[in-house]
Design a protein around this motif. Structure first.
Motif, PDB file in Angstrom:
ATOM      1  N   MET A   1      33.310 -53.396  32.954  1.00  0.00           N
ATOM      2  CA  MET A   1      33.466 -52.067  32.368  1.00  0.00           C
ATOM      3  C   MET A   1      34.651 -51.306  32.971  1.00  0.00           C
ATOM      4  O   MET A   1      34.533 -50.126  33.314  1.00  0.00           O
ATOM      5  CB  MET A   1      32.188 -51.237  32.597  1.00  0.00           C
ATOM      6  CG  MET A   1      31.030 -51.691  31.739  1.00  0.00           C
ATOM      7  SD  MET A   1      31.070 -50.683  30.271  1.00  0.00           S
ATOM      8  CE  MET A   1      29.509 -50.925  29.574  1.00  0.00           C
ATOM      9  N   HIS A   2      35.799 -51.958  33.095  1.00  0.00           N
ATOM     10  CA  HIS A   2      36.949 -51.316  33.736  1.00  0.00           C
ATOM     11  C   HIS A   2      37.359 -50.021  33.060  1.00  0.00           C
ATOM     12  O   HIS A   2      37.797 -49.085  33.720  1.00  0.00           O
ATOM     13  CB  HIS A   2      38.143 -52.276  33.791  1.00  0.00           C
ATOM     14  CG  HIS A   2      38.008 -53.304  34.874  1.00  0.00           C
ATOM     15  ND1 HIS A   2      39.054 -54.060  35.316  1.00  0.00           N
ATOM     16  CD2 HIS A   2      36.941 -53.687  35.604  1.00  0.00           C
ATOM     17  CE1 HIS A   2      38.637 -54.871  36.281  1.00  0.00           C
ATOM     18  NE2 HIS A   2      37.359 -54.673  36.456  1.00  0.00           N
ATOM     19  N   HIS A   3      37.189 -49.966  31.722  1.00  0.00           N
ATOM     20  CA  HIS A   3      37.647 -48.774  31.005  1.00  0.00           C
ATOM     21  C   HIS A   3      36.928 -47.511  31.496  1.00  0.00           C
ATOM     22  O   HIS A   3      37.457 -46.425  31.483  1.00  0.00           O
ATOM     23  CB  HIS A   3      37.465 -48.958  29.497  1.00  0.00           C
ATOM     24  CG  HIS A   3      36.024 -49.015  29.073  1.00  0.00           C
ATOM     25  ND1 HIS A   3      35.287 -50.177  29.082  1.00  0.00           N
ATOM     26  CD2 HIS A   3      35.176 -48.042  28.669  1.00  0.00           C
ATOM     27  CE1 HIS A   3      34.056 -49.923  28.694  1.00  0.00           C
ATOM     28  NE2 HIS A   3      33.951 -48.639  28.432  1.00  0.00           N
ATOM     29  N   LEU A   4      35.684 -47.713  31.969  1.00  0.00           N
ATOM     30  CA  LEU A   4      34.886 -46.588  32.451  1.00  0.00           C
ATOM     31  C   LEU A   4      35.480 -45.971  33.711  1.00  0.00           C
ATOM     32  O   LEU A   4      35.254 -44.811  34.021  1.00  0.00           O
ATOM     33  CB  LEU A   4      33.487 -47.122  32.774  1.00  0.00           C
ATOM     34  CG  LEU A   4      32.321 -46.202  32.548  1.00  0.00           C
ATOM     35  CD1 LEU A   4      31.887 -46.306  31.104  1.00  0.00           C
ATOM     36  CD2 LEU A   4      31.162 -46.615  33.439  1.00  0.00           C
ATOM     37  N   PHE A   5      36.215 -46.794  34.439  1.00  0.00           N
ATOM     38  CA  PHE A   5      36.722 -46.355  35.744  1.00  0.00           C
ATOM     39  C   PHE A   5      38.257 -46.280  35.747  1.00  0.00           C
ATOM     40  O   PHE A   5      38.884 -46.311  36.788  1.00  0.00           O
ATOM     41  CB  PHE A   5      36.246 -47.315  36.831  1.00  0.00           C
ATOM     42  CG  PHE A   5      34.744 -47.449  36.891  1.00  0.00           C
ATOM     43  CD1 PHE A   5      33.976 -46.472  37.521  1.00  0.00           C
ATOM     44  CD2 PHE A   5      34.099 -48.528  36.305  1.00  0.00           C
ATOM     45  CE1 PHE A   5      32.601 -46.583  37.571  1.00  0.00           C
ATOM     46  CE2 PHE A   5      32.717 -48.648  36.357  1.00  0.00           C
ATOM     47  CZ  PHE A   5      31.966 -47.668  36.991  1.00  0.00           C
ATOM     48  N   THR A   6      38.834 -46.200  34.547  1.00  0.00           N
ATOM     49  CA  THR A   6      40.291 -46.174  34.434  1.00  0.00           C
ATOM     50  C   THR A   6      40.864 -45.084  35.337  1.00  0.00           C
ATOM     51  O   THR A   6      40.365 -43.973  35.369  1.00  0.00           O
ATOM     52  CB  THR A   6      40.722 -45.914  32.979  1.00  0.00           C
ATOM     53  OG1 THR A   6      40.028 -46.836  32.162  1.00  0.00           O
ATOM     54  CG2 THR A   6      42.203 -46.124  32.797  1.00  0.00           C
TER      55      THR A   6
END
Ligand SMILES: *Cc1c(COP(=O)(O)O)cnc(C)c1O
Length: 423
Positions: free
Chosen positions: A159-164
């Protein structure tokens, strides 16, 4: 047990506190069985997430902890040292691939990965190449939940997009597609090679789980691929970080998965089974080259030192666990588990909803075509006296090595019955 309090107040791994998933109250554990509060015994097919190699309530491990507890449970590791840490580290240096002579004791798997990443960055910094600070990781990889480690996990499942913005930006190569036991062609490694060639000036290291990609997909891949990655790192001046937190201590059929390819990584992380599933402890090992490189740098020291570093209780039980493992026929047991699981899970290959069945060492994986309903599946397995924790499309077992033939049959029949019914 106050399960109502649990539901309302306590986070479990990857859980919701609005719609909490069912949790089962365990009262005790013995051998390969977890005993629920109502007395039901469940065969633990998960080894408490790869860790409980010898099963539960193991006399040798209990004794090691008891004896150490009476001397000291903990002292700080800054400026002090102790027998349990020394004896454990001696063993780790001895049994891990040759050349990994320096040991950093960390508190958990994720932290040992943070330590590995910091080692790689500090190494290149001290070589006068501070721009070499990025990592090249593999798709479907999993390296832990803390920020540094998370940034090397598969970007989609992690879920990298969540922690961009908060995550370090690393590079990702496709997951290895060459099956275990097959040779790796130039084409199989072409994309990885290209990424290395194009980015070598900013790459500190390649980080991967050797042979078995665990939580990111339960995939097994070619030892030849791993060997070629090692060559690629040497050719282009990159460090290789092997994350053996899941595979370490025999799970894949070799004591360490790197042995399948006969390679030594520059940095190795260990965790999970290190203490035989009793306490939290992890370790990051590195070569003389890396250790000396780091210490010749600007900082002059390696910049990490957790409060509970080298906890004596954990070190003592880890030492006892390794001793217990190596004094028994672990490899025969793992081979026997592999053969039995291969045989007994085979009927699922023809089930309609099953995409793949694969086994390696003491790991058996059934990959479904669609994600499973975990709670329902778990309930059906529990009715059959078995504890598994599937995720997504994956239903898998990695039982304690000491599991009997009969118990393993019960475990695989439960999987075959329950998953067969889904089809
Ligand atoms: C479990 C795991 C980690 C993280 O370890 P924790 O102890 O959960 O922090 C890292 N890498 C791999 C390969 C793992 O399986």
């Amino acid at each position: 047990m106050d399960l109502d309090f649990d539901r309302k107040h306590i986070w479990h791994p990857y859980s919701s506190l609005i719609d909490p998933p069912p949790v089962y109250p365990v009262a005790r554990a013995e051998g390969v069985r977890l005993y629920l509060e109502d007395g039901r015994g469940l065969i633990d097919g998960m080894s408490s997430w790869w860790s409980a190699l010898h099963g539960y309530n193991v006399p040798e491990l209990n004794q090691a902890m008891r004896e150490q507890m009476d001397k000291m449970s903990h002292v700080m590791f800054g400026g002090l040292t102790h027998e349990p840490a020394i004896e454990l580290c001696k063993k780790l240096v001895e049994i891990t691939p040759p050349g990994l002579n320096r040991v950093f004791l960390a508190d958990s798997g994720s932290v040992s990965v943070e330590v590995a990443i910091k080692m790689a960055i500090q190494y290149w910094h001290s070589q006068g190449k501070p721009q070499k600070s990025k990592l090249l990781a593999l798709r479907n990889g999993y390296h832990g939940d803390t920020f540094g480690a998370m940034a090397t996990c598969d970007p989609i499942t992690g879920m990298h997009h969540l922690f961009t913005g908060q995550l370090s930006q690393h590079l990702f190569a496709p997951a290895p597609q060459v099956p275990f036991g097959s040779t790796c062609s130039d084409r199989d490694i072409a994309e990885l090679r290209q990424q290395v060639e194009e980015n070598r000036d900013q790459l500190a290291a390649i980080i991967l789980e050797p042979i078995v990609q665990g939580a990111g997909g339960m995939r097994f891949y070619s030892a030849d691929y791993l060997r070629r990655v090692r060559e690629l790192c040497d050719e282009h001046d990159l460090l290789l970080i092997a994350d053996e937190i899941a595979t370490g201590f025999g799970r894949s059929g070799k004591l360490f998965a790197c042995e399948h390819a006969d390679i030594t990584p520059d940095i190795l992380t260990l965790g999970k089974a290190l203490t035989g599933g009793t306490m939290t402890l992890a370790a990051t090992l590195c070569t003389d080259k890396v250790a000396e490189g780091i210490c010749q740098g600007e900082a002059g020291v390696f910049m990490h030192g957790p409060t509970f570093m080298g906890n004596p209780l954990a070190c003592a039980v880890a030492d006892a666990s390794i001793q217990l493992l190596l004094s028994g026929p672990w490899q025969e047991r793992v081979t026997a588990i592999e053969q039995q699981m291969t045989e007994q899970l085979a009927p699922l290959k023809s089930a309609q909803n099953v995409a793949d069945v694969r086994t390696l060492g003491a790991i058996g994986v059934v990959e479904m075509r669609e994600p499973v309903k975990m709670a329902k599946l778990q309930e059906a397995l529990i009715e059959r006296g078995v504890w598994l924790r599937p995720f997504g499309k994956l239903v898998y077992a990695m039982p304690p090595y000491v599991i009997s033939k009969e118990d393993l049959s019960q475990l695989t029949s439960a999987m075959v019955e329950v998953l067969g019914e889904l089809s």
